[in-house]
Motif scaffolding. Structure first.
Motif, PDB file in Angstrom:
ATOM      1  N   VAL A 142       0.861  -1.090  -0.141  1.00  0.00           N
ATOM      2  CA  VAL A 142       0.177  -0.064   0.063  1.00  0.00           C
ATOM      3  C   VAL A 142       0.883   1.273  -0.061  1.00  0.00           C
ATOM      4  CG1 VAL A 142      -0.172   0.031   2.449  1.00  0.00           C
ATOM      5  CG2 VAL A 142      -2.038   1.061   1.067  1.00  0.00           C
ATOM      6  N   VAL A 143       1.998   1.212   0.589  1.00  0.00           N
ATOM      7  CA  VAL A 143       2.878   2.621   0.692  1.00  0.00           C
ATOM      8  C   VAL A 143       3.273   2.725  -0.653  1.00  0.00           C
ATOM      9  CG1 VAL A 143       5.042   3.383   1.275  1.00  0.00           C
ATOM     10  CG2 VAL A 143       3.506   2.076   2.964  1.00  0.00           C
ATOM     11  N   ASP A 144       3.781   1.821  -1.249  1.00  0.00           N
ATOM     12  CA  ASP A 144       4.308   1.921  -2.959  1.00  0.00           C
ATOM     13  C   ASP A 144       3.454   2.523  -3.725  1.00  0.00           C
ATOM     14  OD1 ASP A 144       6.878   0.971  -1.825  1.00  0.00           O
ATOM     15  OD2 ASP A 144       6.431  -1.203  -2.407  1.00  0.00           O
ATOM     16  N   VAL A 145       2.109   1.753  -3.606  1.00  0.00           N
ATOM     17  CA  VAL A 145       0.956   2.204  -4.412  1.00  0.00           C
ATOM     18  C   VAL A 145       0.351   3.599  -4.190  1.00  0.00           C
ATOM     19  CG1 VAL A 145      -1.517   1.666  -4.877  1.00  0.00           C
ATOM     20  CG2 VAL A 145      -0.070  -0.038  -4.556  1.00  0.00           C
ATOM     21  N   LEU A 146       0.587   4.064  -2.887  1.00  0.00           N
ATOM     22  CA  LEU A 146       0.140   5.248  -2.473  1.00  0.00           C
ATOM     23  C   LEU A 146       1.230   6.277  -2.965  1.00  0.00           C
ATOM     24  CD1 LEU A 146      -1.151   7.516  -0.869  1.00  0.00           C
ATOM     25  CD2 LEU A 146       0.176   6.996   1.233  1.00  0.00           C
ATOM     26  N   GLN A 147       2.350   6.069  -3.058  1.00  0.00           N
ATOM     27  CA  GLN A 147       3.638   7.051  -3.590  1.00  0.00           C
ATOM     28  C   GLN A 147       3.243   6.948  -5.026  1.00  0.00           C
ATOM     29  OE1 GLN A 147       6.904   4.767  -2.006  1.00  0.00           O
ATOM     30  NE2 GLN A 147       7.716   6.725  -0.978  1.00  0.00           N
ATOM     31  N   SER A 162      -6.847   1.716   8.501  1.00  0.00           N
ATOM     32  CA  SER A 162      -7.379   0.492   9.125  1.00  0.00           C
ATOM     33  C   SER A 162      -6.511  -0.363   9.655  1.00  0.00           C
ATOM     34  CB  SER A 162      -8.592   0.051   8.102  1.00  0.00           C
ATOM     35  OG  SER A 162      -7.591  -0.501   7.030  1.00  0.00           O
ATOM     36  N   LYS A 163      -5.239  -0.608   9.055  1.00  0.00           N
ATOM     37  CA  LYS A 163      -4.252  -1.499   9.092  1.00  0.00           C
ATOM     38  C   LYS A 163      -2.850  -1.008   9.410  1.00  0.00           C
ATOM     39  CE  LYS A 163      -6.617  -5.067   6.281  1.00  0.00           C
ATOM     40  NZ  LYS A 163      -6.515  -6.052   5.243  1.00  0.00           N
ATOM     41  N   PHE A 164      -3.041   0.010  10.425  1.00  0.00           N
ATOM     42  CA  PHE A 164      -1.663   0.864  10.457  1.00  0.00           C
ATOM     43  C   PHE A 164      -0.718  -0.283  11.186  1.00  0.00           C
ATOM     44  CE2 PHE A 164       0.920   3.779  12.987  1.00  0.00           C
ATOM     45  CZ  PHE A 164       1.610   4.529  11.705  1.00  0.00           C
ATOM     46  N   LYS A 165      -0.937  -0.988  12.080  1.00  0.00           N
ATOM     47  CA  LYS A 165      -0.012  -1.885  12.807  1.00  0.00           C
ATOM     48  C   LYS A 165       0.771  -2.616  11.850  1.00  0.00           C
ATOM     49  CE  LYS A 165      -2.068  -1.466  17.415  1.00  0.00           C
ATOM     50  NZ  LYS A 165      -2.606  -2.197  18.500  1.00  0.00           N
ATOM     51  N   THR A 166       0.099  -3.218  10.836  1.00  0.00           N
ATOM     52  CA  THR A 166       0.672  -4.304   9.996  1.00  0.00           C
ATOM     53  C   THR A 166       1.373  -3.292   9.020  1.00  0.00           C
ATOM     54  OG1 THR A 166      -1.515  -5.507  10.020  1.00  0.00           O
ATOM     55  CG2 THR A 166      -0.052  -6.156   8.193  1.00  0.00           C
ATOM     56  N   VAL A 167       0.974  -2.107   8.614  1.00  0.00           N
ATOM     57  CA  VAL A 167       1.509  -1.372   7.632  1.00  0.00           C
ATOM     58  C   VAL A 167       2.999  -0.837   8.064  1.00  0.00           C
ATOM     59  CG1 VAL A 167       1.715   0.679   6.139  1.00  0.00           C
ATOM     60  CG2 VAL A 167      -0.307  -0.895   6.132  1.00  0.00           C
ATOM     61  N   GLU A 168       2.933  -0.628   9.415  1.00  0.00           N
ATOM     62  CA  GLU A 168       4.125   0.038  10.175  1.00  0.00           C
ATOM     63  C   GLU A 168       5.236  -1.157  10.149  1.00  0.00           C
ATOM     64  OE1 GLU A 168       4.527   2.756  14.124  1.00  0.00           O
ATOM     65  OE2 GLU A 168       3.036   1.157  14.101  1.00  0.00           O
ATOM     66  N   GLN A 169       4.724  -2.305   9.976  1.00  0.00           N
ATOM     67  CA  GLN A 169       6.095  -3.546  10.033  1.00  0.00           C
ATOM     68  C   GLN A 169       6.664  -3.803   8.458  1.00  0.00           C
ATOM     69  OE1 GLN A 169       7.096  -4.430  13.051  1.00  0.00           O
ATOM     70  NE2 GLN A 169       5.367  -3.103  13.746  1.00  0.00           N
ATOM     71  N   THR A 170       6.236  -3.255   7.444  1.00  0.00           N
ATOM     72  CA  THR A 170       6.375  -3.457   6.195  1.00  0.00           C
ATOM     73  C   THR A 170       7.747  -2.682   5.740  1.00  0.00           C
ATOM     74  OG1 THR A 170       5.371  -1.712   5.111  1.00  0.00           O
ATOM     75  CG2 THR A 170       4.001  -3.976   5.457  1.00  0.00           C
ATOM     76  N   GLU A 171       8.298  -3.107   4.699  1.00  0.00           N
ATOM     77  CA  GLU A 171       9.623  -2.728   4.259  1.00  0.00           C
ATOM     78  C   GLU A 171       9.392  -1.093   3.815  1.00  0.00           C
ATOM     79  OE1 GLU A 171      12.833  -3.388   4.726  1.00  0.00           O
ATOM     80  OE2 GLU A 171      12.090  -5.128   5.871  1.00  0.00           O
ATOM     81  N   GLY A 172       8.207  -1.010   2.991  1.00  0.00           N
ATOM     82  CA  GLY A 172       7.848   0.036   2.427  1.00  0.00           C
ATOM     83  C   GLY A 172       7.767   1.269   3.223  1.00  0.00           C
ATOM     84  N   TRP A 173       7.109   1.010   4.494  1.00  0.00           N
ATOM     85  CA  TRP A 173       6.816   2.038   5.377  1.00  0.00           C
ATOM     86  C   TRP A 173       8.190   2.468   6.003  1.00  0.00           C
ATOM     87  CZ3 TRP A 173       3.340   5.335   7.115  1.00  0.00           C
ATOM     88  CH2 TRP A 173       3.372   6.243   8.077  1.00  0.00           C
ATOM     89  N   LYS A 174       9.244   1.491   6.135  1.00  0.00           N
ATOM     90  CA  LYS A 174      10.333   1.759   7.084  1.00  0.00           C
ATOM     91  C   LYS A 174      11.400   2.623   5.802  1.00  0.00           C
ATOM     92  CE  LYS A 174      10.884  -2.261   9.750  1.00  0.00           C
ATOM     93  NZ  LYS A 174      11.227  -3.682   9.841  1.00  0.00           N
TER      94      LYS A 174
END
Length: 365
Positions: A134-139, A159-171
Motif C-alpha cells: 500500500v505504501v508503494d501504491v500510495l507513492q 485501518s491496518k496501520f500496525k501491519t503497515v508499520e512493519q513493512t519495508e515500504g513504511w520503513k
C-alpha cells in the motif's frame, strides 16, 4: 493482421486487431528497456495519446538507415510496454495483465495521457492493493495524480496501520519521504477525530431520543395513566389496575417511580434538596418548554414554568437550555413522523393480507 514485437533474440506477439491499418506498413518502432522493438502505426498511437502525437510530429531523424520513426519507452518491463501498445489498438485488459502489470500501466497511462487506461488501472490497482504494497501504491498514486486511489490507500493504512508499520515500504518511507509520512499521520489523526465526533453525535442523538420518549411518557402518564400512576379519575375508577404496560414501558415505569418519589419526598419539602426530585423538576421544565398547549395541559407545573419563563430573563437567555429544547423537540417530531409511517405501513400490510385471504376464499368457494 497480427502485429508483432521484434526482439534481438526472438519474436513476441501482441494480440490481433482488425483495423483500417491492416494493409498499411508500420511506420513506428517502440524500443523498450530490454532492447525489444515493437512495430506500430503512427496514426493509431497519435489518436490514442496526445503525448505520442507530439513525439510523432517532431522532425524525423534517420536511425541507421531506417525510415521508421523510433520512440523509446524505458523504465518498465518489456511485456508491460507490449500490453500498453496493444491497449492503444484494442482497449481491453485481462485480469492476468492487470495483476502483473497494473502498476506499470498506471504509470504509462499517466505519462502518455491515456485517460481510459488510467481509469481502468486506477480501479484495478485499487482492488488489488494490500497492506504489504500500500505504501508503494500510495507513492505512485500521488505521482500519477490519482486522488481516488490515494484516498483508498490512506484508508487502508489507517485501518491496518500496525501491519503497515512493519513493512519495508513504511520503513523506507520514514527514511526518504518524511513529508508523506507526516501527511499519512495527519490523515489518521483527522480520521480518528471524525470517528470521535460521530460517536459523540450518536450519543447525543440517543440522549435526545430518550428525552423525547420521556416527554411522551409524561404526557401519557398524566392524561391516560399507566400501571402505577395516572389521573385521579382513573384511580377512582380502578382503570390503572386493568391497564396493561405501554409500548415504552421501561421509560414509563422509571418515570412513574420518579413521580411517586417526587410526591412524597421529605427532602424536597424541607428544602434540603434531592437529586431525584431535581431530575424530575428538570423533566417537567423541559416538557413545559416544548409543550404548545399549556392552557389545557394536564402535566403538573407546565403552566407555572411557562409563566416563570416569560418573566425570568435568565431562563429565556439560557443558550444551552434553548439548544436542548430545540434538539429534543426535533427528536420528538422525527419520532412521531417515523411512528406514523410505521403505522401506515402496518395498516397497508394488514389490508394486503386481508385482500389476499379474501381472494383465496373466493377461488376455493
Amino acid at each position: 493482421m497480427a502485429i508483432t514485437a521484434i526482439e534481438n533474440d526472438g519474436v513476441s506477439s501482441i494480440t490481433d486487431k482488425i483495423i483500417s491499418y491492416d494493409l498499411l506498413e508500420t511506420d513506428v518502432e517502440i524500443i523498450t528497456s530490454g532492447r525489444r522493438r515493437i512495430p506500430a502505426h503512427s496514426g493509431i498511437l497519435a489518436s490514442a495519446s496526445p503525448v505520442l502525437t507530439n513525439i510523432i510530429e517532431k522532425p524525423r531523424k534517420s536511425h541507421g538507415g531506417s525510415s521508421k520513426r523510433v520512440i523509446k519507452i524505458l523504465g518498465v518491463p518489456c511485456d508491460a510496454v507490449s500490453v500498453f501498445i496493444r491497449f492503444l489498438y484494442s482497449p481491453s485488459l485481462t485480469e492476468k495483465e492487470m495483476e502483473s502489470y497494473g502498476i506499470h500501466l498506471l504509470a504509462l497511462s499517466h505519462v502518455y495521457m491515456v485517460t481510459h487506461l488510467k481509469q481502468k488501472c486506477t480501479k484495478g490497482v485499487g482492488e488489488r492493493v494490500t497492506a504489504e504494497n500500500v505504501v508503494d501504491v500510495l507513492q505512485l498514486a500521488r505521482l500519477c495524480d490519482a486522488p481516488g486511489l490515494c484516498l483508498k490507500c490512506m484508508r487502508l493504512i489507517h485501518s491496518k496501520f500496525k501491519t503497515v508499520e512493519q513493512t519495508e515500504g513504511w520503513k523506507f518511507l520514514q527514511e526518504h519521504d518524511p513529508f508523506l509520512e507526516l501527511d499519512i499521520l495527519q490523515f489518521i489523526d483527522d480520521a480518528e477525530s471524525r470517528k470521535k465526533r460521530r460517536r459523540r453525535h450518536r450519543r447525543e442523538q440517543n440522549l435526545y431520543m430518550q428525552l423525547s420518549e420521556a416527554m411522551e411518557c409524561i404526557e401519557h402518564i398524566c392524561t391516560e395513566g399507566c400501571t402505577l400512576v395516572g389521573p385521579s379519575s382513573n384511580l377512582d375508577n380502578n382503570k390503572l389496575k386493568t391497564s396493561g404496560p405501554c409500548s415504552a414501558f421501561s421509560t414509563c415505569y422509571g418515570l412513574q417511580l420518579l413521580i411517586r418519589h417526587f410526591a412524597v419526598c421529605k427532602k424536597r419539602v424541607d428544602g434540603k434538596g434531592c437529586v431525584r426530585c431535581k431530575r424530575m423538576i428538570q423533566l417537567l421544565r423541559l416538557h413545559s418548554s416544548i409543550c404548545d398547549q399549556s392552557e389545557s395541559c394536564r402535566v403538573p407545573l407546565c403552566r407555572q414554568f411557562k409563566q416563570r419563563g416569560e418573566k425570568d430573563k435568565k431562563m429565556v437567555e439560557d443558550t444551552k437550555w434553548n439548544v436542548l429544547v430545540r434538539r429534543v423537540a426535533s427528536a420528538k417530531a422525527m419520532s412521531s413522523l417515523s411512528q406514523s409511517k410505521k403505522k401506515k405501513s402496518e395498516v397497508l400490510l394488514k389490508e394486503e393480507a386481508e385482500d389476499f385471504i379474501r381472494i383465496r376464499k373466493t377461488k376455493f368457494f
